[in-house]
Design an enzyme around this catalytic site. Structure first.
Site, short mmCIF file in Angstrom:
data_model
loop_
_atom_site.label_atom_id
_atom_site.label_comp_id
_atom_site.label_asym_id
_atom_site.label_seq_id
_atom_site.Cartn_x
_atom_site.Cartn_y
_atom_site.Cartn_z
CD GLU A 1 -45.00 -10.09 59.59
OE1 GLU A 1 -44.07 -9.69 60.31
OE2 GLU A 1 -45.33 -11.27 59.52
CG PHE B 1 -39.82 5.36 65.23
CD1 PHE B 1 -40.74 4.51 64.63
CD2 PHE B 1 -38.72 5.74 64.50
CE1 PHE B 1 -40.55 4.04 63.36
CE2 PHE B 1 -38.50 5.29 63.21
CZ PHE B 1 -39.42 4.44 62.64
#
Length: 395
Positions: free
Chosen positions: A374, A394
């Site tokens: 998760e 990212f």
């Protein structure tokens, strides 16, 4: 309960700030109900289940009877509990074992939420009452061998052929898949990412449990292979388009982790506390030494801070005000602190702490998985960094 048992009971309480006074009587009553279940049905058996790498399917009906499956959902046989009540249940379940909290999360927060949020009325009526009753088990197929933190690069593909969809691809680390009756499978299509309800007896669907795990041993994670899996048009989740569909479900699961991690931390703290009071070294209990007390204080402080963080997020969620970056703050902090607490507790047990007679190392091993799935620590750090700076980092 003696130190040799699987974890401490909870009359000794790390609550330094009277956090219990912040909960309603209804919330506390539900928490205590789940705690009683954990003490009676999980604690006496968890060491054996973990050692033998067995998920205890026999406790599913009892979980269902307590209304724990899809507990935060409304209608269709679901309990309609508040976010805070859901969090307290996750806390108590993970105090027993992360793997058993994960079962409730996969079933309710992922598979059932996908249908509840994105399914048609027919899909909801067909599946949700059976899943709430524990008569049908679901799994959630998003992660792939080459696409964990970057699901936008998934290779599983669904192509239309007349009135049918044909799915091909692979999924990995899919909880419950080998015992599930349905799988929520996310696949790339010519129109972006879409979700599908796949009955697991469909030809071409294969789920294989992953062996040799050092973590989450009382839980099931699988590889899934999809080879020309043919589905009717009605199998598609009509309300899910793009990665927002699975991410909305993942946020439900991440929220439960924020609470659950504190359950593992609390259980480890209480075990270390009880042990340090009874274990004699140099003719006095370990608890009488300054270094031991410093460790216990630091652990209790982090548990209290983690509980306040979880409760604040729960109140925001119940008010419809919780934001995605706040979920990242909760998961990152509470998983990071919980695993440190469990490791510290293990060290306080000395050599005895590496056995299954005591839970801290089992909890720490499980939390290696919890802090990974998760969203890893790194991903949640970058989510928060993006929120703080406005610059995505990212790539």
């Amino acid at each position: 309960m003696t130190p040799e048992s699987n974890g401490a009971t909870v009359p000794d309480n790390p609550d330094l700030l009277d956090i219990d006074s912040l909960f309603t009587p209804t919330e506390l009553a539900f928490r205590d109900k789940v705690r009683t279940f954990v003490d009676a049905s999980i604690r006496p058996n968890i060491a054996g289940w973990y050692e033998d790498a067995v998920f205890p399917v026999e406790i599913i009906p009892e979980m269902a009877s307590l209304g724990l499956l899809g507990m935060h959902l409304d209608g269709y046989g679901c309990a309609g509990r508040s976010a805070v009540e859901y969090g307290l249940a996750a806390l108590e379940l993970e105090a027993g074992d992360s793997g058993l909290r994960t079962f409730v999360s996969v079933q309710g927060s992922l598979a059932m939420s996908a249908i509840h949020k994105h399914g048609s009325e027919q899909q909801k009526q067909e599946w949700l009452p059976r899943m709430a009753a524990g008569e049908a088990i679901g799994c959630f197929g998003l992660t792939e061998p080459g696409a964990g933190s970057d699901p936008g690069n998934m290779k599983t593909f669904a192509r239309q052929e007349g009135d049918s969809w044909i799915l091909n691809g692979s999924k990995r680390w899919i909880g419950l898949a080998s015992i599930a009756q349905l799988a929520i499978i996310w696949a790339m299509t010519d129109d972006g990412v879409r979700g599908f309800i796949v009955p697991t007896d469909t030809p071409g669907f294969t789920a294989s449990p992953i062996q040799g795990k050092l973590s989450m041993r009382a839980s099931i994670q699988c590889d899934i292979e999809l080879r020309d899996v043919r589905l009717p048009a009605s199998a598609q989740l009509p309300g899910a388009k793009g990665l927002r569909g699975p991410f909305e479900c993942l946020n439900e699961a991440r929220y439960g982790i924020i609470w659950g991690a504190m359950g593992a931390a609390r259980d480890s703290y209480l075990t270390a506390l009880a042990y340090s009071k009874e274990r004699l070294q140099f003719d006095r209990p370990l608890a009488g030494y300054q270094l031991t007390q410093e460790k216990l204080v630091n652990m209790a402080l982090e548990i209290n801070k983690g509980m306040l963080l979880a409760l604040q997020l729960g109140r925001l969620k119940d008010a419809g005000k919780m934001l995605p970056h706040q979920i990242s703050a909760g998961k990152l902090n509470n998983c990071r602190e919980a695993i440190a607490i469990c490791r510290e507790a293990r060290s306080m047990l000395g050599g005895n702490g590496i056995t299954l007679d005591y839970p801290p190392l089992r909890h720490a091993n499980n939390l290696e998985s919890v802090r990974t799935y998760e969203g890893t620590d790194e991903v949640h750090t970058l989510v928060l960094g993006n929120h703080i700076t406005g610059i995505p980092a990212f790539r």
